[in-house]
Scaffold this motif. Sequence first.
Motif, PDB file in Angstrom:
ATOM      1  N   GLN A 215      18.467  25.176  -7.759  1.00 23.74           N
ATOM      2  CA  GLN A 215      18.639  26.356  -6.916  1.00 23.74           C
ATOM      3  C   GLN A 215      20.075  26.471  -6.404  1.00 23.74           C
ATOM      4  N   ARG A 216      20.602  25.398  -5.846  1.00 17.08           N
ATOM      5  CA  ARG A 216      21.914  25.463  -5.197  1.00 17.08           C
ATOM      6  C   ARG A 216      23.053  25.528  -6.206  1.00 17.08           C
ATOM      7  N   ARG A 217      22.974  24.730  -7.254  1.00 12.20           N
ATOM      8  CA  ARG A 217      24.106  24.573  -8.168  1.00 12.20           C
ATOM      9  C   ARG A 217      24.169  25.633  -9.263  1.00 12.20           C
ATOM     10  N   ILE A 218      23.028  26.289  -9.546  1.00 11.26           N
ATOM     11  CA  ILE A 218      23.020  27.282 -10.615  1.00 11.26           C
ATOM     12  C   ILE A 218      22.510  28.629 -10.117  1.00 11.26           C
ATOM     13  N   VAL A 219      21.292  28.665  -9.604  1.00 14.86           N
ATOM     14  CA  VAL A 219      20.668  29.941  -9.245  1.00 14.86           C
ATOM     15  C   VAL A 219      21.448  30.665  -8.162  1.00 14.86           C
ATOM     16  N   ASP A 220      21.705  29.996  -7.031  1.00 17.48           N
ATOM     17  CA  ASP A 220      22.441  30.636  -5.937  1.00 17.48           C
ATOM     18  C   ASP A 220      23.886  30.915  -6.320  1.00 17.48           C
ATOM     19  N   ARG A 221      24.479  29.980  -7.031  1.00 18.27           N
ATOM     20  CA  ARG A 221      25.892  30.110  -7.405  1.00 18.27           C
ATOM     21  C   ARG A 221      26.130  31.334  -8.281  1.00 18.27           C
ATOM     22  N   LEU A 222      25.188  31.617  -9.177  1.00 20.38           N
ATOM     23  CA  LEU A 222      25.353  32.731 -10.110  1.00 20.38           C
ATOM     24  C   LEU A 222      24.628  33.987  -9.656  1.00 20.38           C
ATOM     25  N   GLY A 223      23.868  33.895  -8.573  1.00 21.87           N
ATOM     26  CA  GLY A 223      23.121  35.056  -8.117  1.00 21.87           C
ATOM     27  C   GLY A 223      22.039  35.477  -9.090  1.00 21.87           C
ATOM     28  N   LEU A 224      21.295  34.488  -9.604  1.00 21.31           N
ATOM     29  CA  LEU A 224      20.231  34.762 -10.565  1.00 21.31           C
ATOM     30  C   LEU A 224      18.981  35.202  -9.807  1.00 21.31           C
ATOM     31  N   ARG A 225      18.708  36.482  -9.827  1.00 22.42           N
ATOM     32  CA  ARG A 225      17.679  37.056  -8.958  1.00 22.42           C
ATOM     33  C   ARG A 225      16.260  36.782  -9.423  1.00 22.42           C
ATOM     34  N   GLY A 226      16.093  36.475 -10.694  1.00 22.16           N
ATOM     35  CA  GLY A 226      14.740  36.282 -11.205  1.00 22.16           C
ATOM     36  C   GLY A 226      14.452  34.878 -11.671  1.00 22.16           C
ATOM     37  N   THR A 227      15.280  33.908 -11.273  1.00 29.03           N
ATOM     38  CA  THR A 227      15.165  32.541 -11.764  1.00 29.03           C
ATOM     39  C   THR A 227      14.701  31.606 -10.670  1.00 29.03           C
ATOM     40  N   THR A 228      13.695  30.786 -10.970  1.00 34.29           N
ATOM     41  CA  THR A 228      13.193  29.803 -10.006  1.00 34.29           C
ATOM     42  C   THR A 228      12.799  28.519 -10.722  1.00 34.29           C
ATOM     43  N   ALA A 229      12.882  27.423  -9.995  1.00 31.41           N
ATOM     44  CA  ALA A 229      12.236  26.176 -10.384  1.00 31.41           C
ATOM     45  C   ALA A 229      10.986  26.107  -9.504  1.00 31.41           C
ATOM     46  N   PRO A 230       9.801  26.401 -10.045  1.00 31.82           N
ATOM     47  CA  PRO A 230       8.657  26.748  -9.206  1.00 31.82           C
ATOM     48  C   PRO A 230       8.035  25.627  -8.402  1.00 31.82           C
ATOM     49  N   GLY A 231       8.335  24.373  -8.728  1.00 33.71           N
ATOM     50  CA  GLY A 231       7.718  23.302  -7.962  1.00 33.71           C
ATOM     51  C   GLY A 231       6.197  23.354  -8.080  1.00 33.71           C
ATOM     52  N   ARG A 232       5.502  23.452  -6.955  1.00 36.07           N
ATOM     53  CA  ARG A 232       4.031  23.422  -6.958  1.00 36.07           C
ATOM     54  C   ARG A 232       3.412  24.800  -7.144  1.00 36.07           C
ATOM     55  N   ASP A 233       4.213  25.839  -7.203  1.00 37.07           N
ATOM     56  CA  ASP A 233       3.696  27.200  -7.330  1.00 37.07           C
ATOM     57  C   ASP A 233       3.194  27.422  -8.755  1.00 37.07           C
ATOM     58  N   VAL A 234       1.940  27.816  -8.909  1.00 32.33           N
ATOM     59  CA  VAL A 234       1.365  28.019 -10.238  1.00 32.33           C
ATOM     60  C   VAL A 234       1.526  29.445 -10.735  1.00 32.33           C
ATOM     61  N   GLU A 235       2.087  30.321  -9.897  1.00 29.59           N
ATOM     62  CA  GLU A 235       2.220  31.726 -10.252  1.00 29.59           C
ATOM     63  C   GLU A 235       3.565  32.020 -10.912  1.00 29.59           C
ATOM     64  N   VAL A 236       3.621  33.120 -11.646  1.00 34.52           N
ATOM     65  CA  VAL A 236       4.889  33.710 -12.061  1.00 34.52           C
ATOM     66  C   VAL A 236       5.115  34.891 -11.128  1.00 34.52           C
ATOM     67  N   ARG A 237       6.055  34.757 -10.205  1.00 34.54           N
ATOM     68  CA  ARG A 237       6.268  35.761  -9.174  1.00 34.54           C
ATOM     69  C   ARG A 237       7.159  36.894  -9.693  1.00 34.54           C
ATOM     70  N   GLY A 238       6.943  38.088  -9.181  1.00 38.15           N
ATOM     71  CA  GLY A 238       7.758  39.219  -9.581  1.00 38.15           C
ATOM     72  C   GLY A 238       7.234  39.855 -10.854  1.00 38.15           C
ATOM     73  N   PRO A 239       7.915  40.910 -11.342  1.00 39.43           N
ATOM     74  CA  PRO A 239       7.465  41.588 -12.569  1.00 39.43           C
ATOM     75  C   PRO A 239       7.472  40.633 -13.748  1.00 39.43           C
ATOM     76  N   HIS A 240       6.403  40.673 -14.527  1.00 38.96           N
ATOM     77  CA  HIS A 240       6.334  39.788 -15.681  1.00 38.96           C
ATOM     78  C   HIS A 240       5.241  40.247 -16.627  1.00 38.96           C
TER      79      HIS A 240
END
Length: 387
Positions: A215-240
């Motif tokens: 999150q900190r080194r890639i996602v936030d740095r590049l402003g990737l709005r649809g990218t996550t490392a979901p951890g324990r979340d079993v859902e795909v959040r957002g449009p898909h």
Amino acid sequence: MRVPIAALVAAALVIGPATAADAAAGGGEAGRHRCTTLADGTPLRGALEGLPDEEASGALVLINDAAGCRQGTAGVADVRTGRSVPSDGRFRIGSMTKTFTAVVALQLAAEGRLDLDQTVQHYLPDLLPAGTAPVTVRQVLTYTSGINHIVVPNKQVDWFLAHRYDRWAKGSQIDTTKPLAFPPGTKQRYGNVDYIVAGLLIEKVTGRTWESQIQRRIVDRLGLRGTTAPGRDVEVRGPHAHGYEATAAGWVDVTRADMSLQWSAASVISTAPDLDRFLMALFSGKLVPQPQLEEMFTVPAGVPLYDGNDDPADDKDAVYTAGLTKLELGPVTMWGKSGDRPGYNNGMAATRDLSARLIFSVNTLHMGGSEQPLRSQRIIMAALLGM
């Protein structure tokens, strides 16, 4: 959820070729790339036609080359509603996660916090059994460690449906009951286990979770709005687009799943625009400095691919680097990564100079298998025709 295949016919009738309005409806993501819609009659548009079919429910593609940025979608995102596949839709990128993990590891190497020539045993003294041959960090990143993975049939339908919500502890995917498959550095065997170890190394030297570092080194740095490392979340959040598996009783929705088995090797969720932005930043040196970036474009020399067969006549040369794959496609050399999870088969690739870039995701209906789905092959070949 099970959906009879016959129900797709009605859904497909309301879905035609993607239009410029469809691209605009994708919101800010498409706008950031100033993409146009794939033109009818082009090879790449043709590669998307006919969805849904018996192999896939939908697909999306984004291509950048001398003709500019174009994108297109086809098929259904949700068979219950007939909703079309969104051009900026999230999808489970599978093993393309390894590129993200390699980036963080190489950033830590550039910072002097992770020595690529130091051993795994130095950083994680309790991970491997006593007496195990020294395994370097570089060997982990290039799949030449020989470390073994716990064997589970995770891409067999019955096993997946029964175990899709199982929770795996970090590192429990590693089989420490077996000796190394080969002396470290002598062969290259592709798989998830090396990048599970890489995730553990990242957590050890940073004192933070792998997810937080992505999150900190890639996602936030590049402003990737649809990218996550979901951890324990079993859902795909957002449009898909939902992922489905075709069975005798109909289509089973396989979108929801716990990703801890794949963790730092194959759990990230992203979008085509985000992955294109990621490749541009990576290849241009904005994420990983020299000389660490060269690790991603250096295939181990003199090392054969290992598939468990010890017959030297079957040996093929290594093709994997630290986080990427070298792709010789006729006269074109590209560097990228493929990835799949049940319901999703994907790829990203670019020329070293970024003059040509391709991102795609196909919602395949048949998990497992050793061959790339035909729809994915058609997309790749159609993209090459236009490069």
